[in-house]
Write a protein that holds these residues in place. Structure first.
Motif, short mmCIF file in Angstrom:
data_model
loop_
_atom_site.label_atom_id
_atom_site.label_comp_id
_atom_site.label_asym_id
_atom_site.label_seq_id
_atom_site.Cartn_x
_atom_site.Cartn_y
_atom_site.Cartn_z
N HIS A 33 3.68 2.39 -35.47
CA HIS A 33 4.96 2.29 -36.18
C HIS A 33 5.97 1.69 -35.23
O HIS A 33 6.34 2.30 -34.24
CB HIS A 33 5.44 3.64 -36.68
CG HIS A 33 6.68 3.54 -37.53
ND1 HIS A 33 6.64 3.23 -38.87
CD2 HIS A 33 8.00 3.68 -37.21
CE1 HIS A 33 7.88 3.19 -39.34
NE2 HIS A 33 8.72 3.46 -38.35
N MET A 37 10.09 -1.84 -38.81
CA MET A 37 8.89 -2.40 -39.43
C MET A 37 8.99 -2.43 -40.95
O MET A 37 9.51 -1.51 -41.58
CB MET A 37 7.68 -1.57 -39.01
CG MET A 37 6.34 -2.11 -39.46
SD MET A 37 5.00 -1.08 -38.80
CE MET A 37 5.20 0.40 -39.83
N VAL A 188 -0.51 -4.99 -37.32
CA VAL A 188 0.94 -4.90 -37.17
C VAL A 188 1.36 -6.06 -36.27
O VAL A 188 0.82 -6.22 -35.17
CB VAL A 188 1.38 -3.56 -36.56
CG1 VAL A 188 2.90 -3.56 -36.32
CG2 VAL A 188 0.98 -2.40 -37.46
N ARG A 190 4.58 -8.24 -34.45
CA ARG A 190 5.99 -8.23 -34.04
C ARG A 190 6.28 -9.46 -33.21
O ARG A 190 5.60 -9.73 -32.22
CB ARG A 190 6.30 -6.96 -33.22
CG ARG A 190 7.76 -6.87 -32.77
CD ARG A 190 7.99 -5.65 -31.90
NE ARG A 190 7.29 -5.76 -30.62
CZ ARG A 190 7.12 -4.74 -29.76
NH1 ARG A 190 7.58 -3.55 -30.08
NH2 ARG A 190 6.48 -4.93 -28.63
N ALA A 251 5.82 -11.38 -40.79
CA ALA A 251 6.78 -10.88 -39.79
C ALA A 251 7.74 -11.98 -39.35
O ALA A 251 8.94 -11.75 -39.19
CB ALA A 251 6.02 -10.33 -38.59
N PRO A 257 9.20 -6.76 -37.64
CA PRO A 257 7.78 -6.43 -37.51
C PRO A 257 7.19 -6.10 -38.88
O PRO A 257 7.86 -5.49 -39.73
CB PRO A 257 7.78 -5.20 -36.59
CG PRO A 257 9.09 -5.25 -35.89
CD PRO A 257 10.06 -5.86 -36.85
N LYS A 259 3.65 -4.68 -41.10
CA LYS A 259 2.33 -4.02 -41.12
C LYS A 259 1.61 -4.43 -42.39
O LYS A 259 2.17 -4.38 -43.49
CB LYS A 259 2.47 -2.50 -41.08
CG LYS A 259 1.12 -1.77 -41.19
CD LYS A 259 1.28 -0.27 -41.35
CE LYS A 259 1.74 0.40 -40.07
NZ LYS A 259 1.72 1.89 -40.20
#
Length: 735
Positions: A33, A37, A188, A190, A251, A257, A259
């Motif tokens: 996390h 996000m 995920v 970023r 993203a 970010p 997911k």
């Protein structure tokens, strides 16, 4: 030189990361996390072939929390440069949201990005996509093969077959299988300016790095990939799939970010699978069972945009048995499906079902014991290249397996043994898998407090890399296991090869040993040159380390600890870099792991239900680093083999390409009630020809012979030969 004591290697050590996993503290990709996000949900195509005629995202965009809906109309054009990674396939990889083509059912056609997962999921259901669709071709049996088959020949197989006293002609079929690991594929992503950090489920952190660098036109060093824990993979996390690019794109487009977690159903179209096969075998032998000729004609499915070939599928037919005359033809069939990928025991498991079933059919034709038939055809060398085997203890596997399984009590006549309504049968099969090795590096640091850290960018999808590498490092450094901290799964660490193909122990294990050996020798040299050390002027070759204490092997009282040595010399640490590179050039020997699998089944005479009662595998896999992990691999593979033999089958509606059982309720895998008494035995003997550790790899070979052993046992029980996997109750009705 005095040998370094071995205390950890060979011990039944419990997993060093086990507590983290059972307490929920192991962080998988979807557990990450990141502040700020958002969530991305993929919209899949609902047709199997055609073009996107329209996309209406207005209703989705009107939902609270929805930030953007990305599709081919508004997605930026990506460079999609050539990817230098080793898993490139012939053809063109799927380019997400770059045009209106639909090449298979379930292809990503849009992605919804929202502040919550629920908002993204709801909005994804509101995206309306119109298609100009065509009927897809998804049936392997009805489609023509590509016109560039791989071929192999020695001798004159057709002539030898015509003159053989015994001839058999069979065709075997294997259904498509999907990996279905517990952990869903998740990413995920970023961005920080032009740099990208990715948390991903992957068996090879370098793969998504190379893929995204190519897709976005970035230098690879600007991308960091982390994957410290993988919740099972079996091969389908070995390459970077389109959803990884989608997560990174989402993203970047929203500036936050993102997911992305694939659903269970999406795993059937968004990542690869073991392809379906048709495998025709013709064989000829003399009346004593000595093979004269075999022909192999293989057809396997692949996508139209890439050509996937199981590299190992042709090897068993070329060298498993003494066969003077062999011909092979392996063809791919381009279909409107997503691209297949390696699955545990890739190629070898497929070939073994056909070849080992054919050998069992020959044994029955001749009235010969199946074990004896295989022993009569055991080769002296690898007939595909005329090289000697590095080691080949397959005869030992047969002998030990037959003894431990009680093979001599077997009534050879099919359908001769009953237990009430159950027909009882036993069967066996050979197994093999080639020994692979690739270059690797590792960084080793010994701290002044007597602890060590070892780092390498490998992976652990379940076989226990954390534990086995800790064992190797502990012995090479002379430390207790609890004082070694092994880390993996980060592209910032020294590079390591793909975690697959049973090559990790040979490759990464050898580099870990090299780095730890170098560091231990550093410490010894420091001690023997230190006037204040009890080891001053000792012969460095006579010094060993045990429990963190350096001492003369023949005089254990003369020595001191790492901690005392480093503190006195004002060293905070010592460090080294280990490396392993397989010998260049053509190998001198043929290097394989081997096995023999024995199975007993019961088949309900009225219903055709099959139950595996017991199974034994005996394996020649070189040196066993961790017996406990080896058993985990072997017994788990037997469970997987039961699935392939009796349960697993991806079902496609050929009218539109829809996979109708894309869930764990309808795609059946073995559960506790399906798993019998299982046992694995490992033949003693390291193989120093293949790598410094003497290992040959275990994770693949333990699956290869399971399905054919079960199939052969089913024939012995019922007298009916089923040449298609899985063996269902329907195929045994009326026995």
């Amino acid at each position: 030189m005095s040998p370094q004591p071995q205390a950890a290697v060979g011990a039944p050590l419990s997993r060093v990361d086990g507590r983290l996993k059972v307490t929920g503290r192991a962080m998988y990709a979807a557990d990450q996390h990141v502040r700020g996000m958002v969530h991305a949900v993929v919209v899949d195509s609902s047709v199997g072939r055609g073009r996107i005629a329209s996309i209406d995202a207005s209703t989705a965009l009107a939902q609270d929390g929805v930030l953007k809906v990305i599709h081919h109309h508004n997605a930026p054009r990506l460079p999609y440069d050539a990817n230098p990674g080793s898993l490139n396939l012939p053809g063109e990889r799927l380019r997400v949201f770059q045009d209106d083509r639909v090449q298979f059912r379930g292809q990503p056609v849009a992605v919804v990005v929202a502040t919550t997962l629920e908002a993204a999921q709801h909005a994804a259901s509101l995206v309306k996509v119109g298609y100009d669709s065509e009927r897809p071709a998804t049936d392997l049996a009805d489609a023509p093969a590509a016109d560039n088959p791989r071929t192999y020949a020695r001798g004159d197989a057709d002539q030898a077959l015509r003159s053989a006293p015994v001839r058999l002609d069979m065709t075997y079929r294997m259904a498509r299988n999907h990996h279905n690991a517990m952990e869903l594929h998740a990413t995920v992503a970023r961005w920080n300016g032009g740099t990208l950090t990715l948390w991903d489920k992957t068996q090879w952190v370098q793969s998504p790095r190379a893929q995204l660098a190519a897709d976005f036109g970035l230098p690879p060093e600007s991308i960091r990939v982390l994957s410290p824990f993988v919740g099972g993979a079996f091969g389908n996390a070995a390459r970077a799939w389109p959803h990884i690019t989608i997560a990174a794109l989402a993203a970047r487009e929203v500036g936050r970010p993102a997911k992305l977690v694939l659903t269970r159903a999406q795993l059937y179209s968004s990542v690869g699978y073991r392809p379906a096969y048709e495998y025709a075998v013709r064989l000829g032998s003399d009346r004593r069972g000595r093979l004269r000729a075999m022909t192999h004609d293989l057809r396997s499915e692949t996508s139209r945009y890439e050509t996937f070939v199981d590299r190992g599928v042709v090897s068993p037919g070329q060298m498993l048995y003494t066969t003077p005359h062999v011909s092979q033809r392996a063809s791919t069939v381009p279909l409107d499906v997503n691209t297949p990928t390696p699955m545990r025991g890739p190629g070898y498991a497929t070939a073994a079902f056909a070849i080992e079933s054919a050998m069992d059919e020959l044994a029955n034709e001749l009235g010969m014991d199946p074990v004896e038939l295989r022993q009569r055809n055991e080769p002296d060398n690898d007939q595909s290249n005329d090289k000697p085997f590095s080691t080949r203890r397959l005869r030992d596997c047969y002998r030990i397996g037959a003894r431990e399984f009680g093979w001599e009590r077997r009534n050879p006549k099919p359908r001769a043994t009953r237990d009430g309504d159950w027909l009882i049968g036993t069967g066996m099969a050979s197994a093999l898998y080639d020994t692979l090795r690739q270059p690797a590096q590792a960084h080793v640091r010994l701290n002044a407090d007597g602890t060590a850290r070892v780092e390498t960018a490998s992976s652990d999808m379940g076989p226990g890399t954390y534990t086995s590498m800790t064992q190797v490092a502990a012995d090479a450094l002379g430390l207790n296991v609890r004082n070694v901290d092994f880390r993996l799964g980060d592209t910032d660490m020294p590079p390591a090869p793909i975690h697959g193909g049973s090559l990790t122990m040979a490759s990464v294990g050898s580099t870990v040993q090299d780095g730890c050996d170098k560091l231990r020798r550093q410490a010894i040299e420091l001690a023997v040159q230190d006037q204040e050390s009890p080891l001053y002027r000792a012969d460095a070759d006579d010094v060993v380390v045990r429990g963190g204490r350096l001492h003369v092997a023949a005089d254990p009282a003369r020595g001191e600890t790492y901690r005392r040595l480093l503190v006195r010399n004002r060293r905070t640490h010592l460090e080294s870099t280990g490396a392993y590179t397989p010998p260049s050039g053509e190998a001198r020997t043929s290097m394989y792991a081997y096995g023999a699998v024995f199975a007993e089944v019961a088949v309900d005479a009225r219903l055709g239900l099959v139950r595996v009662r017991r199974m034994l595998g005996v394996f020649d896999a070189g040196r066993i680093i961790s017996p406990k992990l080896a058993d985990s691999q072997a017994l788990g593979a037997m469970v997987g083999g039961i699935g392939a033999a009796l349960l697993e089958h991806t079902v496609t509606d050929h009218r539109d390409g829809r996979i109708v059982n894309a869930n764990l309720a309808d795609y059946l895998v073995p559960v506790n009630a399906d798993v019998p008494d299982l046992k694995a035995i490992y033949v003693d003997g390291r193989d120093d020809e293949v790598d410094p550790l003497g290992v040959k790899g275990l994770g693949e070979v333990v699956l290869v012979g399971v399905a054919p052993a079960i199939a052969n046992a089913v024939h012995h029980a019922t007298g009916r030969r089923v040449r298609q996997l899985p063996i269902t109750a329907e195929s045994l009705l009326g026995i």
